[in-house]
Structure formats: C-alpha cells, structure tokens
Design an enzyme around this catalytic site. Structure first.
Site, short mmCIF file in Angstrom:
data_model
loop_
_atom_site.label_atom_id
_atom_site.label_comp_id
_atom_site.label_asym_id
_atom_site.label_seq_id
_atom_site.Cartn_x
_atom_site.Cartn_y
_atom_site.Cartn_z
N CYS A 13 15.73 109.89 24.35
CA CYS A 13 16.17 111.28 24.44
C CYS A 13 15.33 112.23 23.59
CB CYS A 13 17.65 111.38 24.07
SG CYS A 13 18.72 110.76 25.39
N ASP A 64 20.06 110.61 34.46
CA ASP A 64 19.31 110.58 33.20
C ASP A 64 18.21 109.53 33.29
OD1 ASP A 64 18.58 110.99 30.49
OD2 ASP A 64 20.65 111.45 29.99
#
Length: 342
Positions: A13, A64
């Site tokens: 991330c 994601d």
C-alpha cells in the site's frame, strides 16, 4: 520454493497514489444521474461500493492490487489477497467471489506467477469465497490483487463516518508494517520483525469482523495506505473529533526503532502532508508520529463502538488472539480534529 521477486520501487500500500492527489481527480469526474440503490459510492471516501438489490441484500464491491513488498511470491500472493478482501469486512459484509488481477512480465518464470496466485487462492478459500476468474496483462513489473464481491444486509452496513461522540475507538492490528518492510528492503529489519509483520499482513480481518457483528458498531474502516491518522481523518468526516491515547496504540517495536533511524517511506510523508493540519500531537515522540502516518498493507480494522460495548468487544477480540486495543474515543467537534497524547 526458492524463487524471488525483484523488489519494485514501492510495494504494497506504499504504492498508492496520495489521498490529496486522488481527491483532486475524483472531485472533477462527472457524477451522472444518482442511483438511489447505490448506498455507498466513491464520493463518500468509504472502503467499498455498496449497491442494494433487494430489501435484505446489498452487494459490496471492491478492488485492490499492488507491487510486491516481500521477496517470496507465495507470501506476496497471500498478503495481496488478504488486503483486497479486507474492504468487504470493513463494510460489515461477507466475501462471496473474487477475480484475480495480474500484471506479469512474460519473460519471467511462470512458476513465480503460479506461486503468487496459489497464495491468493488460499486466502480467498479461507475467507469462504470462490475464485471465479480474473484478468492478466503482460507488464514490465509484477502486480497482483483481487476484485472482490461480497454481500451485506442494507441495514447492517458499517459506514466509515458513522461514529458518535462517546464512542470508543478500537484497532485490531499493530501498526508499523510499512516501515518494517522498508527497513527490510535495505537489510535493516530483523527476521523476527518480518515474520511478525507478515503474520499480521496475512491475517484476514474476517475474524475481527465476525466478532464485531455481535456489538453496536457505528463506524468501521480498515487501516491501509493512508495510515492510521489518514483513515481516522476520513472517519471524522469534518463533523467530529477524537482523542487518541498514543501509549495504547498497538505498534511493532522494531517499527519505532526503524523510524528513529529515519527508515521512512515517501508514502508516509505524503500522508503527513495531507493530514497534519488536522492533527495535534501532545508529548508524542517523532518515531511514534511516523508510525501513525505509516502506510499499512493489509492493516487492521479501526472500529467506533458504543462505549457500553467497548470492553466486551475488546475482550472477545483479545481472546481470539488479536492484538486489539482501545486507542481513543470520538468527541464532539473540537478545534483539533485529532488529538494524540502520550
């Protein structure tokens, strides 16, 4: 299996676009006609989209994917899938199906891709979902993740901005995995610290979410690339404030040590730049500030729970083996949106 992935410039991330950049782009997009069945869309800064299809069923959709932050392909696959599945749990939903998203160089050993997808598939199965297909493209770098569909009752959705004054804030995983992975990239992290970070990043938030369903939850988000403080800022939504007890926040000790050595991420600095005007620190060491701004890959749930339920919820989370803690409380709007004291 011995195969290694060459590190990308920013894995996990930490590879996210900054929240400030993203919001400037999103606010310019044409909105189109409002659909009353779209209960939650991207304009709410929430974790996933929620679309109601009947009186008692709403679909939760999320996506994601990112470059690797660890060398082992199988481990990377597990982390990426765990992270992608997390947004379903943050909305109060159950995972149903997932689709693979793959970017992979054709000239690279396909056994590496097989190991990545094996890790991802195992996590989808553990979540109780079905891997139903996917899409792959030839790319210069490795990237992997999932598009996930879940279901939730329309009246049992966890928004990220539904907190109420007096609510206690509970965090279910330790902070600091971004800094630890950065330290590992330059051979400055211990094997034990990486083992602990990987164990955290591969723990599904399913177990915490299942426990939370028994209690009065007003708001929930998962802590990922925008950091603990970034996601907390979204939870306050410009209408509330909160007070955080920095000494109660669960943190990997080696993350604090690495931050003291200035082993920091560019994404962490973007988070600081974006949120710092909303945060007041009182007696908080620099290293702890950095951990609170640290982008988390596959982080824990951050939950606003009614004060009367907080202790029982915390006890059950801890009994399940999670390093959960009450980290603060929601207040009426104050001059400082987020106050962190130690």
């Amino acid at each position: 299996m011995g195969e290694k992935i060459t590190f990308c410039k920013g894995g996990g991330c930490t590879a996210k676009l900054g929240a400030g950049i993203l919001s400037r782009v999103l606010e310019r997009l044409p909105k189109g006609k409002q659909d009353p069945n779209l209960l939650i869309g991207y304009d709410s800064k929430d974790d996933a989209a929620v679309y109601q299809v009947s009186d008692d069923i709403a679909i939760v959709q999320t996506l994601d994917f990112f470059p690797p932050m660890v060398e082992d392909p199988y481990t990377f696959g597990k982390i990426a899938a765990t992270n992608a599945l997390s947004d379903i749990y943050a909305m109060g939903g159950e995972v149903k199906t997932a689709l693979n998203i793959v970017c992979f160089p054709e000239q690279m050993d396909l056994n590496i891709l097989g190991e990545i997808m094996r890790g991802g598939s195992e996590k989808v199965i553990e979540a109780g979902g079905t891997l139903a297909g996917g899409h792959s493209i030839n790319d210069t770098d490795v990237k992997y993740g999932l598009s996930v569909t879940g279901v939730v009752h329309p009246k049992k959705i966890y928004p990220n901005n539904g907190g109420r004054p007096g609510d206690k804030l509970i965090l279910t995983k330790k902070l600091g995995v971004g800094i630890i992975c950065m330290a590992n990239r330059v051979q400055e992290a211990s094997e034990e610290a990486m083992r602990e970070a990987i164990a955290s990043m591969t723990t599904l938030n399913k177990y915490a979410a299942e426990i939370c369903r028994k209690y009065e939850i007003h708001a929930c988000t998962d802590v990922t690339g925008f950091s603990f403080l970034g996601h907390l800022h979204e939870m306050m939504d410009g209408t509330l404030s909160c007070r955080i007890d920095g000494s109660s926040v669960p943190v990997f000790p080696e993350a604090l040590e690495a931050a003291d050595e200035f082993l920091l991420t560019a994404a962490g600095q973007r988070n600081r730049n974006h949120v710092q005007d909303f945060v007041k620190f009182v007696n908080v060491p620099f290293a702890m500030e950095e951990v609170l701004y640290d982008p988390q890959t596959s982080g824990g749930l951050l939950v606003a729970v009614s004060a009367g339920h907080a202790k029982a919820l915390l006890q059950e989370l801890c009994d399940a083996g999670l390093p959960a803690a009450i980290v603060g409380e929601v207040t009426e709007k104050e001059t400082a949106e987020i106050t962190v004291e130690m």
